[in-house]
Design an enzyme around this catalytic site. Structure first.
Site, PDB file in Angstrom:
ATOM      1  N   SER A 133      38.408  46.477  10.551  1.00  0.00           N
ATOM      2  CA  SER A 133      38.556  45.192  11.239  1.00  0.00           C
ATOM      3  C   SER A 133      37.292  44.731  11.951  1.00  0.00           C
ATOM      4  CB  SER A 133      39.705  45.269  12.249  1.00  0.00           C
ATOM      5  OG  SER A 133      40.897  45.645  11.626  1.00  0.00           O
ATOM      6  N   HIS A 185      38.461  44.589  17.485  1.00  0.00           N
ATOM      7  CA  HIS A 185      38.280  43.267  16.871  1.00  0.00           C
ATOM      8  C   HIS A 185      37.311  42.422  17.695  1.00  0.00           C
ATOM      9  CE1 HIS A 185      42.561  43.696  14.967  1.00  0.00           C
ATOM     10  NE2 HIS A 185      41.683  44.547  14.479  1.00  0.00           N
TER      11      HIS A 185
END
Length: 271
Positions: A133, A185
């Site tokens: 991610s 993230h």
């Protein structure tokens, strides 16, 4: 009618290889019943010297939903390889993918360190990050700056304006995958902006290969020192050799004097 998949793979060779690698690792993880604790990155394991986890955590996925989301987004972001006319292209993609993997991993650890040491949130000592991610969010961010008119396609039917995709995806993944690492993230987004705005720049094939060499060196030696993998061909031991000189400074009335002597207690690491 779109292009045949074969031609799209040829147009996105680096992206296709990374998706294939992550998918094979996922199958291996499922077959061997490997969990987060074996491959994930946490502050606690980093302090113990498991630096190799920065790499293994990036390319490993435990949840199939997480894998599908990341690979679907990555396939759409592979358009970067076709934008050589904008200063991007395949080489740029490979060079800065390497940067995103390492720098975003280090940034996650720095965030954990701040939360633990400054705010006394011991919970983050054992929080484990895993998945691609960070890199996906990094490329979303870079593309949102370099090509704001682009679209991000997810799962083949959901299309998001790339200019808002990083933060939309941040919220979306937090809802559908509650265990997803928000800080992971976010670190990808931060590093992505740093690259897109030129704060991190100057990568070339020479520097990318040099960085890759150091990464492989640290990866292997941290595996050995942490005992995570038995590398019988590699031995690291402390050797005492009285014939090797030591260097020290002696204080005198006229100043500091440099003296060399053969001391029997000098320890030198020999590989």
């Amino acid at each position: 009618m779109g292009k045949p998949l074969f031609y799209e793979i040829l147009e996105k060779p680096a992206t296709s290889c990374i998706i294939g690698l992550c998918s094979m690792i996922w199958f291996y993880i499922q077959k061997k019943n490997i969990g987060y604790s074996h491959v994930g990155l946490s502050y606690e394991t980093a302090v113990e010297g498991h630096y190799w986890r920065i790499i293994t955590s990036a390319f490993s996925h435990i949840s199939v939903i997480h894998l599908v989301f990341n690979m679907s987004a990555l396939w759409s972001l592979g358009v970067v390889e076709q934008l050589g006319h904008l200063g991007l292209g395949v080489e740029y993609y490979l060079q800065y993918t390497l940067v995103l993997v390492i720098v975003s991993g280090v940034l996650v650890l720095a965030m954990y360190h701040l939360l633990i040491q400054k705010f006394k949130l011991e919970y983050f000592r054992r929080v484990t990050a895993v998945g691609y991610s960070c890199v996906v969010f990094g490329w979303m961010t870079i593309l949102s700056v370099k090509q704001p008119s682009s679209k991000l396609d997810l799962f083949g039917f959901l299309s998001l304006p790339i200019s808002f995709a990083p933060f939309e995806s941040l919220i979306f993944t937090s809802i559908i995958v509650p265990q997803a690492s928000f800080l992971g993230h976010l670190s990808g987004i931060v590093v992505g902006y740093a690259i897109a705005w030129g704060l991190i720049h100057g990568m070339s094939n020479y520097w990318a290969l040099s960085l890759l060499g150091w990464i492989l060196l640290v990866f292997v030696f941290s595996l050995k020192r942490s005992g995570a993998l038995d590398l019988s061909f590699l031995e690291i031991e402390s050797v005492t050799d009285p014939s090797l000189p030591s260097v020290r400074f002696l204080a005198s009335s006229t100043g500091r004097t440099l003296q060399m002597s053969a001391l029997p207690n000098g320890n030198v690491d020999i590989v």
